[in-house]
Design a protein around this motif. Structure first.
Motif, mmCIF file in Angstrom:
data_model
loop_
_atom_site.group_PDB
_atom_site.id
_atom_site.type_symbol
_atom_site.label_atom_id
_atom_site.label_comp_id
_atom_site.label_asym_id
_atom_site.label_seq_id
_atom_site.Cartn_x
_atom_site.Cartn_y
_atom_site.Cartn_z
ATOM 1 N N LEU A 148 4.730 -1.120 10.088
ATOM 2 C CA LEU A 148 3.340 -1.317 9.670
ATOM 3 C C LEU A 148 3.346 -2.012 8.316
ATOM 4 C CD1 LEU A 148 1.781 2.134 10.627
ATOM 5 C CD2 LEU A 148 1.679 -0.003 11.891
ATOM 6 N N ALA A 149 2.964 -3.264 8.305
ATOM 7 C CA ALA A 149 2.965 -4.046 7.076
ATOM 8 C C ALA A 149 1.575 -4.603 6.825
ATOM 9 C CB ALA A 149 3.977 -5.185 7.179
ATOM 10 N N ASP A 150 1.297 -4.891 5.568
ATOM 11 C CA ASP A 150 0.012 -5.468 5.189
ATOM 12 C C ASP A 150 -0.200 -6.773 5.941
ATOM 13 O OD1 ASP A 150 -2.395 -5.633 3.781
ATOM 14 O OD2 ASP A 150 -1.486 -6.804 2.172
ATOM 15 N N GLY A 151 -1.341 -6.901 6.588
ATOM 16 C CA GLY A 151 -1.665 -8.108 7.336
ATOM 17 C C GLY A 151 -1.183 -8.113 8.778
ATOM 18 N N SER A 152 -0.479 -7.069 9.190
ATOM 19 C CA SER A 152 0.013 -7.021 10.569
ATOM 20 C C SER A 152 -1.039 -6.409 11.490
ATOM 21 C CB SER A 152 1.321 -6.236 10.651
ATOM 22 O OG SER A 152 1.098 -4.866 10.364
ATOM 23 N N VAL A 153 -0.688 -6.320 12.755
ATOM 24 C CA VAL A 153 -1.558 -5.737 13.772
ATOM 25 C C VAL A 153 -0.825 -4.556 14.379
ATOM 26 C CG1 VAL A 153 -2.695 -6.172 15.981
ATOM 27 C CG2 VAL A 153 -2.659 -7.942 14.233
ATOM 28 N N ALA A 154 -1.549 -3.501 14.704
ATOM 29 C CA ALA A 154 -0.961 -2.305 15.311
ATOM 30 C C ALA A 154 -1.796 -1.886 16.514
ATOM 31 C CB ALA A 154 -0.892 -1.174 14.300
ATOM 32 N N GLU A 155 -1.148 -1.233 17.458
ATOM 33 C CA GLU A 155 -1.831 -0.639 18.604
ATOM 34 C C GLU A 155 -1.979 0.853 18.331
ATOM 35 O OE1 GLU A 155 -3.251 -1.731 21.499
ATOM 36 O OE2 GLU A 155 -2.987 -3.722 20.653
#
Length: 169
Positions: A56-63
């Motif tokens: 989980l990184a800044d600017g990423s997308v997660a489900e």
């Protein structure tokens, strides 16, 4: 948020009521405790004694998958935009005020926000798309590797102790 008119309301209510959410970033899905605040789920971790936030990184997308609190089954899944909140910012402080009330068994009590600012990350998971249709088949995955174990040889004295108790009855 798209997919269904009930999407945003379902995401908010289900996420608010669930104690855990399953979050998949770049790695495997993990169960994370969270709070719902200001239209998004907030999590804290990646510091000593806190939950890991891999992938989980800044600017990423997660489900994100939300389970039912009473039955444990999948209620809704949603795609989230991940934003790391800057320590000390107004948004960070508001999220931390909510998170500290939900953090159980904190080793440092009232000093917890200062430790989070120094050593942890606070992430905002803002919903983008809700998916209320459930996939067919099992989504079960193998457990993550861990050094924890529950299988050990039984102590030599245990059978004698158990037999002795039966004899006393």
């Amino acid at each position: 948020m798209t997919n269904t008119p009930l999407g945003p309301a379902l995401v908010e209510e289900a996420t608010k009521k669930s104690g855990l959410i399953w979050v998949r970033g770049a790695g495997p899905a993990r169960a994370l405790w969270h709070v719902w605040h200001d239209g998004a789920a907030h999590v804290v971790g990646d510091g000593p004694g806190e939950q890991p936030l891999p992938g989980l990184a800044d600017g990423s997308v997660a489900e994100v998958t939300v389970r039912s609190k009473d039955k444990g089954g999948r209620l809704v899944a949603w795609t989230a935009s991940v934003t790391e909140l800057a320590p000390g910012s107004e948004a960070w402080q508001a999220a931390v005020d909510e998170l500290k009330g939900k953090r159980l068994n904190a080793p440092d009590g009232e000093a917890m926000p200062e430790r989070w600012a120094r050593e942890c990350r606070v992430l905002r998971l803002e919903p983008r798309d809700a998916h209320t249709d459930h996939p067919h088949g099992s989504l079960a995955e193998a457990p993550l590797a861990t050094p924890a174990t529950t299988r050990r040889p039984i102590p030599a004295a245990l059978p004698r102790l158990l037999l002795k108790r039966r004899g006393r009855r």
